[in-house]
Design a protein around this motif. Structure first.
Motif, mmCIF file in Angstrom:
data_model
loop_
_atom_site.group_PDB
_atom_site.id
_atom_site.type_symbol
_atom_site.label_atom_id
_atom_site.label_comp_id
_atom_site.label_asym_id
_atom_site.label_seq_id
_atom_site.Cartn_x
_atom_site.Cartn_y
_atom_site.Cartn_z
ATOM 1 N N THR A 139 0.836 -1.208 0.000
ATOM 2 C CA THR A 139 0.000 0.000 0.000
ATOM 3 C C THR A 139 0.865 1.249 0.000
ATOM 4 O O THR A 139 0.592 2.223 -0.722
ATOM 5 C CB THR A 139 -0.909 -0.008 1.241
ATOM 6 O OG1 THR A 139 -1.705 -1.177 1.242
ATOM 7 C CG2 THR A 139 -1.799 1.220 1.284
ATOM 8 N N ASN A 140 1.916 1.211 0.815
ATOM 9 C CA ASN A 140 2.823 2.352 0.878
ATOM 10 C C ASN A 140 3.478 2.582 -0.470
ATOM 11 O O ASN A 140 3.572 3.734 -0.976
ATOM 12 C CB ASN A 140 3.862 2.125 1.972
ATOM 13 C CG ASN A 140 4.698 3.385 2.243
ATOM 14 O OD1 ASN A 140 4.216 4.519 2.088
ATOM 15 N ND2 ASN A 140 5.925 3.204 2.666
ATOM 16 N N THR A 141 3.895 1.497 -1.112
ATOM 17 C CA THR A 141 4.524 1.606 -2.431
ATOM 18 C C THR A 141 3.515 2.110 -3.463
ATOM 19 O O THR A 141 3.822 2.966 -4.312
ATOM 20 C CB THR A 141 5.059 0.238 -2.864
ATOM 21 O OG1 THR A 141 5.994 -0.209 -1.870
ATOM 22 C CG2 THR A 141 5.758 0.316 -4.211
ATOM 23 N N LEU B 146 -7.873 0.665 -3.495
ATOM 24 C CA LEU B 146 -7.331 0.950 -2.141
ATOM 25 C C LEU B 146 -8.252 0.382 -1.041
ATOM 26 O O LEU B 146 -7.807 -0.198 -0.046
ATOM 27 C CB LEU B 146 -7.175 2.469 -1.964
ATOM 28 C CG LEU B 146 -6.660 2.946 -0.605
ATOM 29 C CD1 LEU B 146 -5.262 2.379 -0.321
ATOM 30 C CD2 LEU B 146 -6.605 4.476 -0.557
ATOM 31 N N ASP B 147 -9.504 0.545 -1.241
ATOM 32 C CA ASP B 147 -10.470 0.058 -0.254
ATOM 33 C C ASP B 147 -10.379 -1.452 -0.112
ATOM 34 O O ASP B 147 -10.457 -2.007 0.992
ATOM 35 C CB ASP B 147 -11.872 0.510 -0.706
ATOM 36 C CG ASP B 147 -12.928 0.133 0.317
ATOM 37 O OD1 ASP B 147 -12.815 0.560 1.515
ATOM 38 O OD2 ASP B 147 -13.840 -0.652 -0.021
ATOM 39 N N GLN C 186 -9.778 3.458 5.267
ATOM 40 C CA GLN C 186 -10.870 3.059 4.364
ATOM 41 C C GLN C 186 -11.910 4.181 4.240
ATOM 42 O O GLN C 186 -12.426 4.465 3.146
ATOM 43 C CB GLN C 186 -11.507 1.770 4.876
ATOM 44 C CG GLN C 186 -12.431 1.098 3.889
ATOM 45 C CD GLN C 186 -12.958 -0.223 4.429
ATOM 46 O OE1 GLN C 186 -13.152 -0.355 5.626
ATOM 47 N NE2 GLN C 186 -13.182 -1.179 3.540
ATOM 48 N N GLU C 187 -12.184 4.849 5.443
ATOM 49 C CA GLU C 187 -13.131 5.955 5.398
ATOM 50 C C GLU C 187 -12.579 7.109 4.554
ATOM 51 O O GLU C 187 -13.305 7.756 3.772
ATOM 52 C CB GLU C 187 -13.425 6.433 6.844
ATOM 53 C CG GLU C 187 -14.229 5.441 7.648
ATOM 54 C CD GLU C 187 -14.386 5.890 9.085
ATOM 55 O OE1 GLU C 187 -13.857 6.978 9.452
ATOM 56 O OE2 GLU C 187 -15.036 5.149 9.904
ATOM 57 N N ARG C 188 -11.273 7.354 4.692
ATOM 58 C CA ARG C 188 -10.663 8.415 3.896
ATOM 59 C C ARG C 188 -10.714 8.076 2.410
ATOM 60 O O ARG C 188 -10.796 8.975 1.537
ATOM 61 C CB ARG C 188 -9.215 8.627 4.358
ATOM 62 C CG ARG C 188 -9.081 9.202 5.754
ATOM 63 C CD ARG C 188 -9.519 10.648 5.764
ATOM 64 N NE ARG C 188 -9.407 11.198 7.108
ATOM 65 C CZ ARG C 188 -8.318 11.840 7.541
ATOM 66 N NH1 ARG C 188 -7.276 11.987 6.738
ATOM 67 N NH2 ARG C 188 -8.305 12.333 8.753
ATOM 68 N N SER C 189 -10.606 6.755 2.159
ATOM 69 C CA SER C 189 -10.708 6.335 0.747
ATOM 70 C C SER C 189 -12.069 6.706 0.181
ATOM 71 O O SER C 189 -12.185 7.180 -0.958
ATOM 72 C CB SER C 189 -10.462 4.832 0.642
ATOM 73 O OG SER C 189 -10.628 4.426 -0.693
#
Length: 739
Positions: free
Chosen positions: A281-283, A305-306, A377-380
């Motif tokens: 995810t970081n990458t 992402l989610d 996830q919420e930010r996504s």
């Protein structure tokens, strides 16, 4: 009176002119003296010749041992008798000695038995026995010899007794002397003992209180032991339950350990997958940030992402579930442990509690991570909305999202490190520690289970001992009044003795010269003999009896040979004949008495206090005896002769000439005062032993009474009695047996 002297003169003339009559009269004068002299000489000193009496001695004594010392009293006695000359001792065996005794060769036999020394040695025992000697005597041989041998045997026993008493008392007084010395040395201890008694008397009330309290405590202890014995089965049950609980808990821990080992790889894989997703995810965010974002495809990106965040959350949930299972299993173990009753299980429960805290901490950290992912996830979702609204803010959101992901990745790395280095090792170590603690607790319970029978036995034994102790205390309590009285009595007695007696005087009394005391008890009483009327020997003592007897025998011989009548009886009256012939008999009697008395003095050398009075008393006795004898024959004829002989027999037995009157039978004691011998012998004894004139006058008085009575009988009763006796005499001649 002339006729009386004429009759007497005629008898004297006939004797002088007829040599046969002279010889016969001379024999009658001397014969009574021989009778007295031979008997006196024969009994001169019989007790001085006891060394000629043969006595057999048989020694069968085997000796004995007293306090490691050998003694042989029998042999010592034999050795002493060999030096003793009082009897003719013969030392032989039993058979030979008894044969000689039966044959009359020995007068007596003394047998010293084999247990003689051993019985004497029992004087040191609690129950001493008297030693005995066997004494055999042949009384057929002689009447006096047994009495002499009895004295010899008695002398032996007296000597043994005296020596034994002397020896024993010597030992006793030697011990007394030692006791006196010890008492003197122990005087401080005695004084301390007195003080101890007084202190004991003073403390008796306190002692009584202590005894009562001890008895109460014993009763309480007995109740406690009974309660403990009642709890033994319960303790045994609890121990068995504790062992079962420990075994079950150990099984649970083994299962938890197996479960932890089983899920550990899965947890490790999940953690690695979470860490990999975080890195990806970081990458991905870096790539998105570095690359131009196609907001048209923003929805696809947010969806992607989610999806990734959702996978991470699921992984974290899986780990949480696994850790909660482990935590639940530990909690079940703790609950099982709480149901157990052994104190050692608490340590295991503490260790399990620490493991649960570590898991709880891990769960909290996972919850934090999951909260971060859910926020991401919420930010996504916000990104998805925001892209649509504000493109300018997309980059800021991505930057925030990238920082959050990086944060989450760092937290995941830290958790992985923490899990690998702390959580998993600590949980395993705590499980091992709990298992070790449970094993030790199980060993302790096994030891307790093994010790329960011994505890039960000890409790039983203690109960029995306590019962005995309680019984002893009750006995002491019951006996205390007696002890109290005795202690008070002893204390009072000590105070009384202290007031009356000085112990120093007692010590001085005990300390003595043992040899002097031994000599005293060997002969505690010395007999100082004082002879009031000393007579040298037995013969001298018997001289009065045999002299008086000879005088009477002389008169008996005269009436046997001489006639009491005279020729030409018609020329004289009966009274003249009586007195005329009496003078003849009296004259011969005087000669008999003089010869026997002088012979006692000069021929036999009889010891006499008053020889002159002895001769004169003899003449007086001869006068009285001749009057009595002559009168009886002159008046009664042959019957009178028999009367004289009967009187002789009675007087020999009843006069006390040989034995004291008090030793004679009652009949002879009754007739003793009526016998002329009784006073004649006493009168002669006065001359031999020493004169007491009161007794002399007393004896002369009664002898005179006997003489006067005889004269009266002859002077006044001769004629009438002769008339009657002539008929009897004539009748006796007709038989041809009497003259």
């Amino acid at each position: 009176m002339k006729n009386i002297f004429r009759i007497f003169s005629k008898d004297v003339k006939n004797t002088g002119t007829n040599w046969v009559a002279l010889i016969l009269i001379g024999g009658l004068i001397i014969l009574p003296s021989l009778y007295a002299w031979f008997n006196i000489k024969a009994s001169w000193d019989p007790y001085g010749q006891t060394d000629q009496i043969p006595i057999g001695v048989v020694n069968e004594d085997t000796g004995a041992t007293v306090r490691d010392e050998d003694i042989d009293v029998g042999q010592e006695l034999v050795d002493n008798l060999k030096e003793n000359r009082s009897m003719d001792w013969h030392f032989e065996d039993r058979d030979e000695a008894m044969d000689n005794l039966e044959n009359g060769d020995y007068f007596a036999v003394i047998v010293i038995p084999e247990n003689f020394s051993s019985k004497l040695s029992t004087v040191v025992n609690d129950k001493p026995e008297k030693a005995e000697m066997e004494y055999y005597v042949n009384e057929k041989i002689n009447a006096i010899a047994p009495k002499i041998t009895d004295k010899g045997a008695s002398a032996i026993t007296d000597e043994i007794s005296s020596n034994f008493i002397s020896t024993v008392n010597g030992v006793i007084f030697d011990m007394f002397n030692d006791i006196g010395i010890e008492l003197e040395q122990d005087l401080p201890d005695i004084e301390r003992f007195e003080n101890y008694i007084f202190n004991l008397e003073e403390n008796l009330p306190e002692i009584k209180q202590l005894v009562d309290q001890s008895l109460t405590d014993a009763s309480s202890a007995e109740e406690m032991i009974n309660q403990a014995q009642a709890l033994v089965p319960e303790a045994e049950r609890v121990t068995n339950d504790g062992l079962n609980t420990i075994d079950n808990t150990t099984a649970f821990l083994n299962k938890a350990e197996d479960r932890l080992n089983e899920v550990a790889p899965q947890i490790q894989a999940d953690l690695e997958r979470v860490q990999q997703v975080a890195d990806e995810t970081n990458t991905f965010l870096k790539e998105v940030q570095s690359a131009g974002i196609d907001f048209g495809s923003g929805t696809d990106l947010t969806n992607q992402l989610d999806e990734q965040v959702t996978q991470q959350i699921e992984a974290i949930s899986s780990i949480e579930e696994t850790l909660r299972q482990v935590q639940q299993q530990q909690n079940e173990n703790v609950e099982e442990g709480e149901n157990g009753d052994t104190p050692d299980q608490g340590a295991g429960e503490g260790n399990q509690g620490q493991g649960s805290q570590q898991i709880e901490q891990a769960l909290q950290e996972l919850a934090t991570i999951r909260a971060g992912l859910e926020t991401a996830q919420e930010r996504s979702n916000d990104v998805r909305t925001f892209i649509q609204d504000k493109q300018s803010e997309v980059e800021a959101v991505f930057n925030d999202l990238q920082g959050l992901v990086e944060n989450t990745s760092a937290n995941i790395d830290a958790f992985v490190t923490e899990y690998n280095e702390n959580i998993e090792p600590k949980v395993l170590a705590e499980v091992d520690s709990a298992k070790t603690t449970l094993a030790e607790a199980r060993g302790i319970l096994v030891d307790i289970q093994t010790a329960i029978p011994e505890v039960e036995r000890i409790l039983g034994s203690t109960e029995a001992d306590l019962g005995d102790g309680k019984g002893m205390l009750e006995k002491v309590q019951n006996e205390f009044p007696y002890v109290n009285d005795k202690v008070n009595e002893l204390a009072d007695r000590i105070r009384e003795i202290q007031g009356e007696t000085d112990i120093g005087e007692i010590i001085e009394l005990l300390r003595n010269d043992p040899e002097a005391e031994q000599g005293f008890f060997a002969e505690p009483v010395q007999l100082n003999e004082n002879k009031l009327f000393p007579i040298e020997n037995y013969g001298s003592g018997m001289t009065p009896f045999y002299t008086v007897l000879a005088i009477w025998v002389g008169g008996l011989l005269l009436i046997s040979l001489l006639s009491t009548d005279t020729t030409n009886m018609e020329s004289y009256s009966s009274r003249q004949v009586y007195f005329g012939k009496l003078f003849t008999f009296m004259t011969i009697g005087f000669l008999q008495s003089t010869i026997v008395s002088l012979g006692d003095i000069f021929l036999l050398n009889v010891s006499m206090a008053s020889p002159g009075w002895f001769v004169l008393f003899g003449l007086l006795i001869s006068l009285v005896f001749m009057i009595i004898i002559y009168t009886l024959v002159s008046v009664f004829g042959d019957i009178g002769k028999a009367m004289v002989i009967v009187l002789l027999v009675l007087q020999i037995a009843g006069s006390g000439g040989t034995y004291p009157v008090v030793l004679l039978p009652e009949f002879f004691q009754v007739i003793h005062p009526f016998l002329p011998f009784s006073y004649a012998i006493d009168l002669m004894r006065e001359a031999v032993g020493g004169i007491v004139w009161d007794r002399v006058l007393h004896d002369i008085l009664f002898l005179g009474i006997f003489g006067i009575a005889a004269i009266i009988l002859g002077a006044f009763l001769k004629q009438p009695i002769n008339r009657q006796s002539k008929k009897i005499k004539q009748k006796s001649k007709e038989s041809g047996l009497f003259h």
